[in-house]
Design a protein around this motif. Structure first.
Motif, mmCIF file in Angstrom:
data_model
loop_
_atom_site.group_PDB
_atom_site.id
_atom_site.type_symbol
_atom_site.label_atom_id
_atom_site.label_comp_id
_atom_site.label_asym_id
_atom_site.label_seq_id
_atom_site.Cartn_x
_atom_site.Cartn_y
_atom_site.Cartn_z
ATOM 1 N N TRP A 89 0.789 -1.219 -0.370
ATOM 2 C CA TRP A 89 0.022 -0.510 0.002
ATOM 3 C C TRP A 89 0.638 1.306 0.394
ATOM 4 O O TRP A 89 2.656 1.050 -0.150
ATOM 5 C CB TRP A 89 -0.815 0.181 0.929
ATOM 6 C CG TRP A 89 -0.408 -0.156 2.901
ATOM 7 C CD1 TRP A 89 0.017 0.863 3.053
ATOM 8 C CD2 TRP A 89 0.457 -1.506 3.548
ATOM 9 N NE1 TRP A 89 0.114 0.237 4.619
ATOM 10 C CE2 TRP A 89 0.577 -0.999 4.475
ATOM 11 C CE3 TRP A 89 0.445 -2.507 2.299
ATOM 12 C CZ2 TRP A 89 1.107 -1.751 5.619
ATOM 13 C CZ3 TRP A 89 0.250 -3.982 3.425
ATOM 14 C CH2 TRP A 89 0.678 -3.196 4.390
ATOM 15 N N GLU A 90 0.554 2.604 0.103
ATOM 16 C CA GLU A 90 0.559 3.395 -0.028
ATOM 17 C C GLU A 90 2.105 3.464 -1.406
ATOM 18 O O GLU A 90 1.230 3.489 -2.447
ATOM 19 C CB GLU A 90 1.389 4.115 1.333
ATOM 20 C CG GLU A 90 0.815 4.349 1.942
ATOM 21 C CD GLU A 90 0.083 5.104 2.168
ATOM 22 O OE1 GLU A 90 0.412 6.934 1.552
ATOM 23 O OE2 GLU A 90 -1.099 5.059 3.201
ATOM 24 N N ASP A 91 2.758 4.349 -1.322
ATOM 25 C CA ASP A 91 3.808 4.978 -2.102
ATOM 26 C C ASP A 91 5.151 3.419 -2.308
ATOM 27 O O ASP A 91 6.016 3.245 -3.409
ATOM 28 C CB ASP A 91 4.701 6.114 -2.252
ATOM 29 C CG ASP A 91 5.459 5.961 -0.811
ATOM 30 O OD1 ASP A 91 5.223 5.329 -0.207
ATOM 31 O OD2 ASP A 91 5.764 7.191 -0.696
ATOM 32 N N SER A 92 4.746 2.634 -1.207
ATOM 33 C CA SER A 92 5.946 0.979 -1.947
ATOM 34 C C SER A 92 6.284 0.413 -3.172
ATOM 35 O O SER A 92 4.911 0.326 -3.825
ATOM 36 C CB SER A 92 5.030 -0.182 -1.206
ATOM 37 O OG SER A 92 6.074 0.090 0.535
ATOM 38 N N LYS A 93 7.392 0.123 -3.619
ATOM 39 C CA LYS A 93 7.462 -0.018 -5.050
ATOM 40 C C LYS A 93 8.037 -1.764 -4.967
ATOM 41 O O LYS A 93 8.735 -1.866 -4.798
ATOM 42 C CB LYS A 93 8.398 1.375 -5.994
ATOM 43 C CG LYS A 93 7.452 2.271 -5.697
ATOM 44 C CD LYS A 93 7.575 2.889 -7.375
ATOM 45 C CE LYS A 93 7.423 3.726 -7.556
ATOM 46 N NZ LYS A 93 5.635 4.042 -7.453
ATOM 47 N N VAL A 94 7.675 -2.386 -5.776
ATOM 48 C CA VAL A 94 7.460 -3.595 -4.901
ATOM 49 C C VAL A 94 8.278 -4.518 -6.916
ATOM 50 O O VAL A 94 7.069 -4.800 -7.553
ATOM 51 C CB VAL A 94 6.970 -4.551 -4.750
ATOM 52 C CG1 VAL A 94 7.388 -5.894 -3.836
ATOM 53 C CG2 VAL A 94 6.584 -3.756 -3.326
ATOM 54 N N ALA A 95 9.275 -5.276 -6.915
ATOM 55 C CA ALA A 95 9.309 -5.701 -8.118
ATOM 56 C C ALA A 95 8.876 -7.027 -7.909
ATOM 57 O O ALA A 95 8.865 -6.955 -9.107
ATOM 58 C CB ALA A 95 10.970 -5.242 -8.761
ATOM 59 N N ARG A 96 9.576 -7.592 -7.399
ATOM 60 C CA ARG A 96 9.189 -8.979 -7.227
ATOM 61 C C ARG A 96 8.960 -9.160 -5.809
ATOM 62 O O ARG A 96 9.890 -9.247 -5.105
ATOM 63 C CB ARG A 96 9.753 -10.083 -8.518
ATOM 64 C CG ARG A 96 11.363 -10.445 -7.727
ATOM 65 C CD ARG A 96 12.076 -10.806 -9.203
ATOM 66 N NE ARG A 96 13.780 -9.877 -8.969
ATOM 67 C CZ ARG A 96 14.293 -10.008 -9.826
ATOM 68 N NH1 ARG A 96 14.248 -10.661 -11.099
ATOM 69 N NH2 ARG A 96 15.447 -9.024 -9.618
ATOM 70 N N ILE A 97 8.744 -10.817 -5.655
ATOM 71 C CA ILE A 97 8.572 -11.478 -4.634
ATOM 72 C C ILE A 97 8.533 -12.676 -4.924
ATOM 73 O O ILE A 97 7.488 -13.255 -5.819
ATOM 74 C CB ILE A 97 6.941 -10.974 -3.650
ATOM 75 C CG1 ILE A 97 7.585 -9.683 -2.741
ATOM 76 C CG2 ILE A 97 6.853 -12.061 -2.332
ATOM 77 C CD1 ILE A 97 7.966 -9.367 -1.763
ATOM 78 N N ARG A 98 9.433 -13.602 -4.077
ATOM 79 C CA ARG A 98 9.237 -15.132 -4.134
ATOM 80 C C ARG A 98 8.665 -15.821 -2.416
ATOM 81 O O ARG A 98 9.205 -14.851 -1.363
ATOM 82 C CB ARG A 98 10.697 -15.483 -4.264
ATOM 83 C CG ARG A 98 9.951 -17.211 -4.691
ATOM 84 C CD ARG A 98 11.402 -18.109 -4.703
ATOM 85 N NE ARG A 98 12.355 -18.395 -3.890
ATOM 86 C CZ ARG A 98 13.562 -17.476 -4.366
ATOM 87 N NH1 ARG A 98 14.093 -16.865 -5.573
ATOM 88 N NH2 ARG A 98 14.804 -17.779 -3.509
ATOM 89 N N ALA A 99 7.828 -16.043 -2.494
ATOM 90 C CA ALA A 99 7.127 -16.928 -1.024
ATOM 91 C C ALA A 99 6.917 -18.111 -1.574
ATOM 92 O O ALA A 99 7.329 -19.136 -2.266
ATOM 93 C CB ALA A 99 6.140 -16.534 -1.476
ATOM 94 N N ASP A 100 7.875 -19.150 -0.232
ATOM 95 C CA ASP A 100 7.720 -20.155 0.501
ATOM 96 C C ASP A 100 7.019 -20.552 1.435
ATOM 97 O O ASP A 100 5.639 -19.591 2.144
ATOM 98 C CB ASP A 100 9.067 -20.393 0.937
ATOM 99 C CG ASP A 100 10.437 -20.468 0.326
ATOM 100 O OD1 ASP A 100 9.964 -20.051 -1.378
ATOM 101 O OD2 ASP A 100 10.955 -20.389 0.478
ATOM 102 N N TRP A 101 5.921 -21.441 0.994
ATOM 103 C CA TRP A 101 5.179 -22.167 2.351
ATOM 104 C C TRP A 101 5.051 -24.228 2.359
ATOM 105 O O TRP A 101 5.749 -24.535 2.014
ATOM 106 C CB TRP A 101 3.536 -22.509 1.144
ATOM 107 C CG TRP A 101 3.330 -23.550 -0.116
ATOM 108 C CD1 TRP A 101 4.039 -22.472 -1.103
ATOM 109 C CD2 TRP A 101 2.536 -24.633 -0.469
ATOM 110 N NE1 TRP A 101 4.201 -23.217 -2.488
ATOM 111 C CE2 TRP A 101 3.267 -24.538 -1.456
ATOM 112 C CE3 TRP A 101 3.245 -25.281 0.556
ATOM 113 C CZ2 TRP A 101 3.168 -25.578 -2.288
ATOM 114 C CZ3 TRP A 101 2.440 -26.259 -0.019
ATOM 115 C CH2 TRP A 101 1.698 -26.525 -1.471
ATOM 116 N N MET A 102 4.337 -24.097 3.898
ATOM 117 C CA MET A 102 4.604 -25.189 3.487
ATOM 118 C C MET A 102 3.106 -25.591 4.681
ATOM 119 O O MET A 102 2.838 -24.968 4.928
ATOM 120 C CB MET A 102 5.768 -26.121 5.261
ATOM 121 C CG MET A 102 5.825 -27.022 5.866
ATOM 122 S SD MET A 102 7.220 -27.686 6.992
ATOM 123 C CE MET A 102 8.423 -26.547 6.199
#
Length: 116
Positions: A89-102
């Motif tokens: 939210w707001e003005d954060s700039k996210v280029a990419r995310i990798r998520a791990d899960w179990m």
């Protein structure tokens, strides 16, 4: 606490890049305000009941001109899968995310009766 009622416990896990918006000019990189990405995950085999699911960020690529505003969670957890949900939210700039899960939970047992 989740109580597991039989001795058949299953563990499934995975890793998923949710988006790569820097090169494509996507909304997570160029947008402002509330933004969300949902990514469906299917387990290798269904659990007997909805499992416990743990998620974590294993890679993050962000711009440095704004605060890091990030939220990652598992939603709509079912026997067959769940959704990885990422918010910023707001003005954060996210280029990419990798998520791990179990996921950890009961597996179906061949002697279980399905009466209803």
């Amino acid at each position: 606490m989740k109580r597991i009622q039989n001795n058949l416990v299953g563990i499934d896990q995975g890793s998923q890049v949710l988006f790569e918006d820097y090169e494509t000019g996507g909304e997570m990189w160029t947008g402002k305000g509330d933004r969300q990405v949902m990514f469906p995950v299917r387990f290798g085999k269904p659990f007997k009941t909805p499992p416990l699911v743990h998620v974590s960020m294993s890679m993050i690529d962000m711009g440095n001109e704004a605060y890091m505003r990030l939220d990652l969670r598992a939603a709509n957890i079912r026997r067959q899968g769940f959704e990885l949900v990422f918010n910023t939210w707001e003005d954060s700039k996210v280029a990419r995310i990798r998520a791990d899960w179990m996921a950890i939970g009961e597996l179906p047992y061949e002697d279980d009766w399905d009466l209803y």
